[in-house]
Scaffold this motif. Structure first.
Motif, PDB file in Angstrom:
ATOM      1  N   LEU A  31      20.334  68.362  -3.260  1.00  0.00           N
ATOM      2  CA  LEU A  31      20.402  69.779  -3.372  1.00  0.00           C
ATOM      3  C   LEU A  31      21.377  70.539  -2.525  1.00  0.00           C
ATOM      4  O   LEU A  31      21.804  71.663  -2.815  1.00  0.00           O
ATOM      5  CB  LEU A  31      18.893  70.452  -3.490  1.00  0.00           C
ATOM      6  N   ASP A  32      21.094  69.919  -1.418  1.00  0.00           N
ATOM      7  CA  ASP A  32      22.097  70.672  -0.265  1.00  0.00           C
ATOM      8  C   ASP A  32      23.357  70.420  -0.076  1.00  0.00           C
ATOM      9  O   ASP A  32      24.134  70.652   0.594  1.00  0.00           O
ATOM     10  CB  ASP A  32      21.288  70.342   1.101  1.00  0.00           C
ATOM     11  N   ASP A  33      23.736  69.488  -1.090  1.00  0.00           N
ATOM     12  CA  ASP A  33      25.300  68.855  -1.207  1.00  0.00           C
ATOM     13  C   ASP A  33      25.357  68.402  -2.270  1.00  0.00           C
ATOM     14  O   ASP A  33      25.526  67.493  -2.711  1.00  0.00           O
ATOM     15  CB  ASP A  33      25.487  67.775  -0.238  1.00  0.00           C
ATOM     16  N   PRO A  34      25.690  69.313  -3.403  1.00  0.00           N
ATOM     17  CA  PRO A  34      25.688  69.045  -4.907  1.00  0.00           C
ATOM     18  C   PRO A  34      26.962  68.173  -5.246  1.00  0.00           C
ATOM     19  O   PRO A  34      28.044  68.247  -4.791  1.00  0.00           O
ATOM     20  CB  PRO A  34      25.908  70.342  -5.654  1.00  0.00           C
ATOM     21  N   PRO A  35      26.538  67.062  -5.832  1.00  0.00           N
ATOM     22  CA  PRO A  35      27.778  66.012  -6.352  1.00  0.00           C
ATOM     23  C   PRO A  35      28.527  66.771  -7.565  1.00  0.00           C
ATOM     24  O   PRO A  35      28.092  67.664  -8.258  1.00  0.00           O
ATOM     25  CB  PRO A  35      27.089  64.952  -6.862  1.00  0.00           C
TER      26      PRO A  35
END
Length: 323
Positions: free
Chosen positions: A229-233
């Motif tokens: 959630l803090d580094d969306p793919p």
């Protein structure tokens, strides 16, 4: 015509210019070797904004009146054109282009581009290995078929304008905040965005997996989204992670969650932000929470948050703190 290789860089480079000399404009783009001829009457006026990221390029170009352009894409690349507006007809590789057609040529071709009137367009240069990787991952095709007739790469004229406009907006943001977007992981996301806008117009040849396999894909997607959630793919990263092609990925999420992957991820990130603001620590603030969950534009974050939860994020924070 020989093509000079990209100049060595220590990072992304911008070229910007207004031109009243057609030869000066032809000579200005980095990593190109072009010739222009003026088509039509009137004093030449041109404008160029180019971003060079190693071999990948994103540019916005306009001219009046028309031009005849000779030259090839930089070695080892494809060049794509997405028209924003055209006051006359467009021709590429010595044939007329249809409305909504993705203009394309390889480094083996003379682009043979002609615009018979004032024109504005986005120009994208993509390295061949980057294209092949995207095509393999997202479309299930071994290689990018250079012989595939490009009239198949066509959308409606309105959709083409929308895609060109999204790239123009991206280029403007990159000019205004280069440090926010063009460093580290941000650069990978920019590259992925450009690839998606351009190559999504190329048809898929994949076979849809059976229902039980799609359910497995949906479970895997949800797990990855919760973990990142803090580094969306990106969609490409998702395809690689779950071992599925793009069409199957979208169908799996639509069947399992009633929405495509991008919409699902946005809602999960909004819920995470809502939880953080509903259970705040002493130092919690809206700006940090938005940034933590990948929302870089505070105004846009506030608006979509309000639509989702019927209040602004600042109101959630104030309410939970009893202010």
């Amino acid at each position: 015509m020989s093509i000079s290789p990209p100049r060595p860089t220590s990072g992304p480079q911008f070229v910007r210019g207004h031109f009243d000399d057609i030869d000066a404009m032809a000579a200005s783009p980095l990593a190109w070797n072009l010739e222009y001829e003026q088509i039509g009457r009137g004093r030449f006026q041109g404008q160029l904004t180019q971003l060079l990221m190693d071999q990948l390029q994103l540019a916005r170009i306009s001219w009046s009146p028309g031009v005849l352009q000779s030259g090839s894409a930089p070695a080892g690349t494809w060049v794509f054109g997405l028209p924003i507006s055209a006051g006359g007809s467009l021709h590429v590789r010595r044939r007329p282009a249809r409305a909504g057609e993705l203009l394309a040529a390889t480094s083996r071709d003379d682009v043979g581009f002609t615009a018979t009137g004032p024109t504005e367009m986005m120009v994208i240069v993509l390295p061949t290995p980057m294209i092949d990787r995207w095509i393999q991952t997202r479309r299930g095709i071994d290689r990018f078929d250079v012989n595939l007739p490009s009239p198949r790469w066509q959308v409606t004229a309105a959709e083409m304008t929308r895609r060109a406009g999204s790239l123009a907006s991206l280029l403007q943001r990159l000019q205004m905040q280069p440090n926010s977007y063009l460093g580290g992981q941000g650069l990978s996301h920019v590259e992925s965005c450009i690839l998606d806008v351009v190559l999504n117009m190329i048809p898929s040849a994949e076979i849809i997996e059976p229902l039980h396999s799609r359910a497995r894909v949906a479970r895997a997607v949800l797990k990855i989204f919760h973990e990142r959630l803090d580094d969306p793919p990106t969609i490409t990263e998702l395809c690689l992670a779950v071992g599925s092609k793009e069409r199957t990925l979208h169908l799996s999420c639509a069947e399992a969650f009633g929405r495509p992957p991008a919409a699902l991820l946005a809602e999960l990130r909004l819920n995470a932000a809502h939880r953080a603001l509903s259970r705040p620590g002493q130092e919690t603030n809206v700006t940090d929470v938005a940034g933590l969950y990948g929302f870089t534009h505070l105004g846009r974050f506030a608006e979509i948050y309000r639509r989702q939860f019927a209040e602004l994020p600042s109101a959630t924070l104030s309410r939970t703190r009893g202010v």
